[in-house]
Design a protein around this motif. Structure first.
Motif, PDB file in Angstrom:
ATOM      1  N   PRO A  69      22.621 -11.523  40.582  1.00  0.00           N
ATOM      2  CA  PRO A  69      22.622 -12.481  39.476  1.00  0.00           C
ATOM      3  C   PRO A  69      21.261 -12.532  38.775  1.00  0.00           C
ATOM      4  CG  PRO A  69      23.556 -13.467  41.448  1.00  0.00           C
ATOM      5  CD  PRO A  69      22.990 -12.150  41.835  1.00  0.00           C
ATOM      6  N   ILE A  70      21.273 -12.885  37.506  1.00  0.00           N
ATOM      7  CA  ILE A  70      20.057 -12.895  36.692  1.00  0.00           C
ATOM      8  C   ILE A  70      19.033 -13.875  37.241  1.00  0.00           C
ATOM      9  CG2 ILE A  70      19.155 -13.455  34.401  1.00  0.00           C
ATOM     10  CD1 ILE A  70      21.728 -12.306  33.253  1.00  0.00           C
ATOM     11  N   ARG A  71      19.478 -15.032  37.681  1.00  0.00           N
ATOM     12  CA  ARG A  71      18.524 -16.008  38.241  1.00  0.00           C
ATOM     13  C   ARG A  71      17.826 -15.445  39.471  1.00  0.00           C
ATOM     14  NH1 ARG A  71      21.309 -21.957  37.755  1.00  0.00           N
ATOM     15  NH2 ARG A  71      21.370 -21.977  35.493  1.00  0.00           N
ATOM     16  N   GLU A  72      18.591 -14.719  40.293  1.00  0.00           N
ATOM     17  CA  GLU A  72      17.993 -14.098  41.476  1.00  0.00           C
ATOM     18  C   GLU A  72      16.992 -13.022  41.062  1.00  0.00           C
ATOM     19  OE1 GLU A  72      17.103 -13.615  45.346  1.00  0.00           O
ATOM     20  OE2 GLU A  72      18.472 -15.126  44.565  1.00  0.00           O
ATOM     21  N   GLN A  73      17.304 -12.258  40.022  1.00  0.00           N
ATOM     22  CA  GLN A  73      16.380 -11.240  39.525  1.00  0.00           C
ATOM     23  C   GLN A  73      15.091 -11.886  39.029  1.00  0.00           C
ATOM     24  OE1 GLN A  73      18.376  -8.989  36.503  1.00  0.00           O
ATOM     25  NE2 GLN A  73      19.766  -7.987  37.955  1.00  0.00           N
ATOM     26  N   LEU A  74      15.221 -13.017  38.336  1.00  0.00           N
ATOM     27  CA  LEU A  74      14.041 -13.718  37.834  1.00  0.00           C
ATOM     28  C   LEU A  74      13.192 -14.266  38.978  1.00  0.00           C
ATOM     29  CD1 LEU A  74      15.540 -15.621  34.783  1.00  0.00           C
ATOM     30  CD2 LEU A  74      13.927 -13.723  34.729  1.00  0.00           C
ATOM     31  N   LYS A  75      13.827 -14.806  40.008  1.00  0.00           N
ATOM     32  CA  LYS A  75      13.084 -15.308  41.166  1.00  0.00           C
ATOM     33  C   LYS A  75      12.326 -14.184  41.850  1.00  0.00           C
ATOM     34  CE  LYS A  75      16.159 -19.142  42.301  1.00  0.00           C
ATOM     35  NZ  LYS A  75      17.144 -19.653  43.276  1.00  0.00           N
ATOM     36  N   ARG A  76      12.990 -13.028  41.994  1.00  0.00           N
ATOM     37  CA  ARG A  76      12.333 -11.878  42.626  1.00  0.00           C
ATOM     38  C   ARG A  76      11.151 -11.392  41.794  1.00  0.00           C
ATOM     39  NH1 ARG A  76      17.547  -8.243  44.545  1.00  0.00           N
ATOM     40  NH2 ARG A  76      18.363  -9.757  46.046  1.00  0.00           N
ATOM     41  N   ALA A  77      11.317 -11.358  40.464  1.00  0.00           N
ATOM     42  CA  ALA A  77      10.237 -10.911  39.588  1.00  0.00           C
ATOM     43  C   ALA A  77       9.067 -11.885  39.656  1.00  0.00           C
ATOM     44  CB  ALA A  77      10.742 -10.782  38.151  1.00  0.00           C
ATOM     45  N   ALA A  78       9.341 -13.178  39.694  1.00  0.00           N
ATOM     46  CA  ALA A  78       8.274 -14.168  39.791  1.00  0.00           C
ATOM     47  C   ALA A  78       7.541 -14.046  41.134  1.00  0.00           C
ATOM     48  CB  ALA A  78       8.852 -15.575  39.635  1.00  0.00           C
ATOM     49  N   ALA A  79       8.278 -13.806  42.178  1.00  0.00           N
ATOM     50  CA  ALA A  79       7.653 -13.636  43.489  1.00  0.00           C
ATOM     51  C   ALA A  79       6.799 -12.373  43.524  1.00  0.00           C
ATOM     52  CB  ALA A  79       8.724 -13.568  44.569  1.00  0.00           C
ATOM     53  N   GLU A  80       7.254 -11.321  42.879  1.00  0.00           N
ATOM     54  CA  GLU A  80       6.491 -10.066  42.813  1.00  0.00           C
ATOM     55  C   GLU A  80       5.196 -10.256  42.022  1.00  0.00           C
ATOM     56  OE1 GLU A  80       5.715  -6.230  43.788  1.00  0.00           O
ATOM     57  OE2 GLU A  80       7.507  -7.327  44.410  1.00  0.00           O
ATOM     58  N   LEU A  81       5.265 -10.988  40.930  1.00  0.00           N
ATOM     59  CA  LEU A  81       4.061 -11.262  40.135  1.00  0.00           C
ATOM     60  C   LEU A  81       3.079 -12.136  40.908  1.00  0.00           C
ATOM     61  CD1 LEU A  81       5.499 -11.849  36.564  1.00  0.00           C
ATOM     62  CD2 LEU A  81       4.064  -9.951  37.331  1.00  0.00           C
ATOM     63  N   ALA A  82       3.594 -13.068  41.678  1.00  0.00           N
ATOM     64  CA  ALA A  82       2.722 -13.946  42.454  1.00  0.00           C
ATOM     65  C   ALA A  82       1.997 -13.167  43.554  1.00  0.00           C
ATOM     66  CB  ALA A  82       3.540 -15.079  43.068  1.00  0.00           C
ATOM     67  N   ARG A  83       2.641 -12.133  44.082  1.00  0.00           N
ATOM     68  CA  ARG A  83       2.011 -11.329  45.128  1.00  0.00           C
ATOM     69  C   ARG A  83       0.932 -10.399  44.600  1.00  0.00           C
ATOM     70  NH1 ARG A  83       6.885  -8.646  47.270  1.00  0.00           N
ATOM     71  NH2 ARG A  83       8.270 -10.380  46.977  1.00  0.00           N
ATOM     72  N   GLN A  84       1.062  -9.966  43.359  1.00  0.00           N
ATOM     73  CA  GLN A  84       0.086  -9.023  42.800  1.00  0.00           C
ATOM     74  C   GLN A  84      -1.211  -9.750  42.458  1.00  0.00           C
ATOM     75  OE1 GLN A  84       1.949  -7.243  39.436  1.00  0.00           O
ATOM     76  NE2 GLN A  84       3.269  -5.905  40.659  1.00  0.00           N
ATOM     77  N   PRO A  85      -2.346  -9.146  42.816  1.00  0.00           N
ATOM     78  CA  PRO A  85      -3.627  -9.771  42.448  1.00  0.00           C
ATOM     79  C   PRO A  85      -3.850  -9.645  40.944  1.00  0.00           C
ATOM     80  CG  PRO A  85      -4.004  -7.671  43.522  1.00  0.00           C
ATOM     81  CD  PRO A  85      -2.531  -7.939  43.593  1.00  0.00           C
TER      82      PRO A  85
END
Length: 127
Positions: free
Chosen positions: A96-112
């Motif tokens: 689902p799109i919301r799940e994709q957005l959550k994953r993308a936000a989590a990925e951005l938060a992990r990147q320095p």
């Protein structure tokens, strides 16, 4: 002068298709059982094959499929089509799109954020 009333009796017909376990056992034929995950999908496929079957719930999302032993060939063909459908459905499920957005936000938060710091340093060096 009296009319003769003709009494008609309905012959007890054996049910076909989906039925209760009690009705299926009442046919007098031997039965077998298989575990099934989604009875709704199997029900759609089994209607095409004209087989007699019944579901028995054993737990949450767990069902036993009872069928006549005499119809084992039809059940085998029906079950192979059902398993193809289940595998196809599991492969083609989209995220689902919301799940994709959550994953993308989590990925951005992990990147320095090195780019931001470098840009600020470069601005300060020019002064």
């Amino acid at each position: 002068m009296g009319r003769k009333i003709k009494k008609t009796y309905r012959a007890r017909q054996t049910p076909h298709g989906k039925q209760t376990v009690r009705q299926l056992m009442g046919h007098g034929a031997a039965t077998n059982s298989i575990e099934v995950e989604s009875p709704k999908d199997f029900d759609r496929v089994a209607r095409r094959w004209n087989v007699d079957y019944a579901f028995y719930k054993t737990g949450p999302d767990k069902y036993l499929l009872f069928f006549k032993s005499g119809q084992a060939d039809a059940i085998t063909a029906c079950f192979s089509e059902y398993s193809r459908r289940v595998l196809k459905r599991s492969k083609s499920q989209r995220v689902p799109i919301r799940e994709q957005l959550k994953r993308a936000a989590a990925e951005l938060a992990r990147q320095p954020s090195h780019k931001r710091e470098r840009a600020r340093e470069a601005v300060h060096e020019d002064r």
